[in-house]
Enzyme design. Sequence first.
Site, short mmCIF file in Angstrom:
data_model
loop_
_atom_site.label_atom_id
_atom_site.label_comp_id
_atom_site.label_asym_id
_atom_site.label_seq_id
_atom_site.Cartn_x
_atom_site.Cartn_y
_atom_site.Cartn_z
N CYS A 118 -13.67 -59.76 -79.52
CA CYS A 118 -13.66 -60.89 -80.46
C CYS A 118 -14.43 -62.10 -79.94
CB CYS A 118 -12.23 -61.29 -80.81
SG CYS A 118 -11.33 -59.96 -81.58
N HIS A 258 -11.93 -68.34 -83.73
CA HIS A 258 -11.88 -66.92 -84.09
C HIS A 258 -10.72 -66.72 -85.07
CE1 HIS A 258 -11.58 -62.66 -83.95
NE2 HIS A 258 -10.47 -62.65 -83.24
N ASN A 288 -9.41 -60.12 -89.78
CA ASN A 288 -10.06 -60.25 -88.47
C ASN A 288 -11.25 -59.29 -88.41
OD1 ASN A 288 -10.80 -60.25 -85.80
ND2 ASN A 288 -8.73 -60.02 -84.99
O1 UT7 Z 1 -8.58 -60.61 -82.39
C1 UT7 Z 1 -8.00 -60.05 -81.25
C2 UT7 Z 1 -6.80 -60.75 -80.89
N1 UT7 Z 1 -5.69 -60.34 -81.73
C3 UT7 Z 1 -4.82 -61.23 -82.09
O2 UT7 Z 1 -5.00 -62.39 -81.81
C4 UT7 Z 1 -3.57 -60.75 -82.78
C5 UT7 Z 1 -2.37 -61.42 -82.13
N2 UT7 Z 1 -1.10 -61.00 -82.66
C6 UT7 Z 1 -0.67 -61.26 -83.92
O3 UT7 Z 1 -1.42 -61.78 -84.73
C7 UT7 Z 1 0.78 -60.97 -84.28
O4 UT7 Z 1 1.48 -60.65 -83.08
C8 UT7 Z 1 0.95 -59.83 -85.31
C9 UT7 Z 1 0.47 -60.27 -86.67
C10 UT7 Z 1 0.19 -58.59 -84.85
C11 UT7 Z 1 2.43 -59.48 -85.44
O5 UT7 Z 1 3.16 -60.65 -85.83
P1 UT7 Z 1 4.48 -61.06 -85.03
O6 UT7 Z 1 5.03 -62.24 -85.67
O7 UT7 Z 1 4.10 -61.15 -83.57
O8 UT7 Z 1 5.41 -59.83 -85.32
P2 UT7 Z 1 6.11 -58.86 -84.28
O9 UT7 Z 1 5.13 -57.90 -83.70
O10 UT7 Z 1 6.94 -59.68 -83.34
O11 UT7 Z 1 7.07 -58.07 -85.23
C12 UT7 Z 1 8.17 -58.70 -85.94
C13 UT7 Z 1 8.83 -57.70 -86.85
C14 UT7 Z 1 9.15 -56.38 -86.16
O12 UT7 Z 1 10.39 -55.91 -86.65
P3 UT7 Z 1 11.74 -56.11 -85.83
O13 UT7 Z 1 11.51 -55.46 -84.50
O14 UT7 Z 1 11.93 -57.59 -85.72
O15 UT7 Z 1 12.75 -55.43 -86.69
C15 UT7 Z 1 8.04 -55.48 -86.60
O16 UT7 Z 1 8.41 -54.12 -86.57
O17 UT7 Z 1 7.95 -57.36 -87.95
C16 UT7 Z 1 7.78 -55.95 -88.01
N3 UT7 Z 1 6.41 -55.68 -88.47
C17 UT7 Z 1 6.10 -55.61 -89.78
N4 UT7 Z 1 6.83 -55.74 -90.88
C18 UT7 Z 1 6.20 -55.64 -92.07
C19 UT7 Z 1 5.30 -55.46 -87.73
N5 UT7 Z 1 4.24 -55.26 -88.54
C20 UT7 Z 1 4.70 -55.35 -89.81
C21 UT7 Z 1 4.11 -55.23 -91.07
N6 UT7 Z 1 4.88 -55.39 -92.18
N7 UT7 Z 1 2.79 -54.99 -91.22
#
Ligand code: UT7
Length: 337
Positions: A118, A258, A288
Amino acid sequence: MNKRRITAEITAIGGYVPEDRLTNEDLEKLVETSDKWITERTGIKERRILRDPLLATSDMAAFAVKKLLEDSRLPAEEVDCLILATSTPDQLLAPAASLVCEKAGLNNAWGFDLNAACSGFLYALSMGASLIESERYKKVIVIGADQMSAIVNYSDRNTCILFGDGAGAVLLEPSTAGIGVIDNLFKTDGKGVACLSVPAGGSLEPASTETLAAGRNYVQQDGRTVFKAAIKGMSDACLEIMERNNLTNQDVDWIIPHQANLRIINAVGNRLNFPLEKVKVNIQRYGNTTAATIPLCLWDFQDDFTAGDNILLTAFGAGFTWGSTYLKWGTLRHHNL
Ligand code: UT7
């Protein structure tokens, strides 16, 4: 009398995104997710997907270059060099930049690929600027292009909601007026590879039926760790580059981060104490697009910038790779036509 410093000015821009849209509602049919969750957690509403099986990253990059040449009325033969930042080259071997030169008719240009995920566009922009500053080249095209849909697993809700396809290109030319790429600050930390990568398909784990069955040819990410590192990396890099160029946040007109997650973008803006009107955002439309996010923002928002504006570009990505670029806006060629 001292000779004026040569800097690399952005004098033309081109962009390309595929026609096909993948909306949050479409994703609700593929994985267990919702428009509400995606919008609240990422800010993304839709992404563009390159569906034609005969097209790939080099085609999107070539479309962006053709648009740049057409809008600026620059003959293709005048381009000296092309640097393509991408993590999704058409093939592992040969360079996709060769295909872009061929497809865009850059008959006198040499070109190469650069992979810094990225952060690729910013790394490539600094390489292109160095070629201009060396005074050996007069016209260098720098592209960020990625077909993320080729390496995303559309049954993994952790990653498939995030990424899209696209390409953006800029032309660099010499300036003696202190315009263009003024400073760069880059970092790399290899410990980050464990948190964000496509594990298989390279020399360590060549693609096999086993790697394919295990989904190891697709993007894998520890989202929470990357999220925190991205906020810290981008805001620290911006603060450091501002300090060493004696810029206060009043002096900075725009920040172009980004586009990985709207919450990351807002957190960076808040940490730097920038009003959100100064922070450019188009993630809701494209998701992204990896190396393409920053040049696509430059392309989308070019009419908002005025000559002399101070712009900070900042990126964070796999590797980890991150950094910031201080850019002074100039005048685009098509404004002089
Ligand atoms: O460009 C390269 C760099 N990449 C980035 O900068 C990405 C950085 N990371 C992120 O943007 C975020 O971490 C994500 C968008 C990938 C995830 O968001 P988050 O707020 O960190 O969610 P999480 O991974 O902590 O997950 C929270 C909950 C989980 O459920 P439990 O364990 O709390 O029951 C996940 O299983 O949300 C669940 N979850 C979803 N639910 C509905 C994860 N993905 C999804 C989804 N839809 N697509």
